[in-house]
Design a protein around this motif. Sequence first.
Motif, PDB file in Angstrom:
ATOM      1  N   UNK A 115       0.777  -1.092  -0.022  1.00 26.90           N
ATOM      2  CA  UNK A 115       0.052  -0.034  -0.078  1.00 26.90           C
ATOM      3  C   UNK A 115       0.925   1.341   0.040  1.00 26.90           C
ATOM      4  N   UNK A 116       0.433   2.262  -0.757  1.00 23.98           N
ATOM      5  CA  UNK A 116       1.022   3.649  -0.708  1.00 23.98           C
ATOM      6  C   UNK A 116       0.046   4.664  -0.891  1.00 23.98           C
ATOM      7  N   UNK A 117       0.500   5.823  -0.387  1.00 26.30           N
ATOM      8  CA  UNK A 117      -0.528   7.094  -0.923  1.00 26.30           C
ATOM      9  C   UNK A 117      -0.603   7.166  -2.199  1.00 26.30           C
ATOM     10  N   UNK A 118      -2.002   7.790  -2.811  1.00 28.23           N
ATOM     11  CA  UNK A 118      -2.299   7.864  -3.970  1.00 28.23           C
ATOM     12  C   UNK A 118      -1.922   9.569  -4.319  1.00 28.23           C
ATOM     13  N   UNK A 119      -0.824  10.047  -4.881  1.00 30.66           N
ATOM     14  CA  UNK A 119      -0.570  11.353  -5.301  1.00 30.66           C
ATOM     15  C   UNK A 119      -1.634  12.057  -5.886  1.00 30.66           C
ATOM     16  N   UNK A 120      -2.809  11.378  -6.648  1.00 29.36           N
ATOM     17  CA  UNK A 120      -3.649  11.694  -7.401  1.00 29.36           C
ATOM     18  C   UNK A 120      -4.881  11.909  -6.604  1.00 29.36           C
ATOM     19  N   UNK A 121      -4.749  11.901  -5.301  1.00 31.57           N
ATOM     20  CA  UNK A 121      -5.976  12.061  -4.723  1.00 31.57           C
ATOM     21  C   UNK A 121      -6.600  13.359  -4.704  1.00 31.57           C
ATOM     22  N   UNK A 122      -8.051  13.379  -4.537  1.00 30.17           N
ATOM     23  CA  UNK A 122      -8.817  14.563  -5.013  1.00 30.17           C
ATOM     24  C   UNK A 122      -8.260  15.815  -4.398  1.00 30.17           C
ATOM     25  N   UNK A 126      -7.050  19.291  -6.066  1.00 31.76           N
ATOM     26  CA  UNK A 126      -7.733  20.575  -5.921  1.00 31.76           C
ATOM     27  C   UNK A 126      -6.672  21.648  -5.188  1.00 31.76           C
ATOM     28  N   UNK A 127      -5.466  21.307  -4.392  1.00 33.06           N
ATOM     29  CA  UNK A 127      -4.589  21.956  -3.913  1.00 33.06           C
ATOM     30  C   UNK A 127      -3.624  22.452  -5.091  1.00 33.06           C
ATOM     31  N   UNK A 128      -3.136  21.645  -6.036  1.00 36.04           N
ATOM     32  CA  UNK A 128      -2.633  21.944  -7.050  1.00 36.04           C
ATOM     33  C   UNK A 128      -3.212  22.784  -8.061  1.00 36.04           C
ATOM     34  N   UNK A 130      -5.222  25.276  -7.102  1.00 38.97           N
ATOM     35  CA  UNK A 130      -4.967  26.609  -6.445  1.00 38.97           C
ATOM     36  C   UNK A 130      -3.468  27.076  -6.060  1.00 38.97           C
ATOM     37  N   UNK A 131      -2.431  26.251  -6.636  1.00 37.93           N
ATOM     38  CA  UNK A 131      -1.096  26.482  -6.583  1.00 37.93           C
ATOM     39  C   UNK A 131      -0.523  26.334  -5.409  1.00 37.93           C
ATOM     40  N   UNK A 132      -1.037  25.186  -4.638  1.00 37.06           N
ATOM     41  CA  UNK A 132      -0.735  24.680  -3.426  1.00 37.06           C
ATOM     42  C   UNK A 132      -0.098  23.449  -3.346  1.00 37.06           C
ATOM     43  N   UNK A 133       1.168  23.276  -2.828  1.00 38.82           N
ATOM     44  CA  UNK A 133       1.819  21.800  -2.863  1.00 38.82           C
ATOM     45  C   UNK A 133       2.699  21.808  -1.766  1.00 38.82           C
ATOM     46  N   UNK A 134       2.257  21.784  -0.558  1.00 39.62           N
ATOM     47  CA  UNK A 134       2.991  21.961   0.762  1.00 39.62           C
ATOM     48  C   UNK A 134       3.236  20.481   1.489  1.00 39.62           C
ATOM     49  N   UNK A 135       4.248  20.289   1.851  1.00 37.69           N
ATOM     50  CA  UNK A 135       4.701  18.899   2.495  1.00 37.69           C
ATOM     51  C   UNK A 135       4.494  19.294   4.039  1.00 37.69           C
ATOM     52  N   UNK A 136       4.054  18.323   4.781  1.00 35.49           N
ATOM     53  CA  UNK A 136       3.808  18.437   6.194  1.00 35.49           C
ATOM     54  C   UNK A 136       4.141  17.337   6.967  1.00 35.49           C
TER      55      UNK A 136
END
Length: 242
Positions: A115-122, A126-128, A130-136
């Motif tokens: 299993x692994x995260x889906x980078x294409x998640x909704x 949406x963040x992209x 609006x120009x947002x791509x922030x790691x946390x």
Amino acid sequence: KLGYDSSHTLALEKVPHGACVLEIGSGSGAFARHLKARGCRVTGLDQIAREDDGDVFDEYIQSDLNSAPLTCAPDAFDVILLLDVIEHLDLAAQRRLLDTIRNKSAAGKPLLVLSTPNIAFLLIRLALLFGRFAYGPRGILDFTHRYLYTFNSLSHELQQAGYQIETVEGVPAPFPAALGDNLLSRVLLALNKAGIRLLRGVFSYQIMMTARPTSTVNQLLQETEGETAYLLAERRRRDNGP
């Protein structure tokens, strides 16, 4: 992440009772306890040092797969679990791990549950927008994630590494873990699951796949040589008579 649809509950369903399991990225052993309850023999592997009295793991291996290869024999296991692990490995380490499992295993064994995260998640889309791509500190864009996948890119990577994919599933977001196990989280979980059935690549928070290694060229040659030797022996036996 148990008690609701998650990568852990889906993975647990795929492990047969009494299986011999290698859990890569085993952490504290919380998931291993559930495997042990199913009668499984569990080997844990993680980069952290720990002492275990046998209640959690039958064996524990301390190893950082980003800097070292897999040292245990993969064909000794029925199932290898890579749950939320591969995204923490750099690309070279990922490919080395997949190659090691395939090259040192018989075709079809072990079952790889990944299993692994889906980078294409909704929400990422949406963040992209609006120009947002922030790691946390948590989630898909966790600071410690080195390489992220979509359904298509992960399928391609596994197939290129010589694996036959058996199942592909979308995993909903862990609303009960984030919001508590309440009516709101259950409603959101149900809506997320409905969205996955409609558009898996968009609404899946995580990707879950199972795959098995195919035979390498060397393995196929060895199998062919063995079959040829058997046929020649049978022919000589027939020619020589009883």
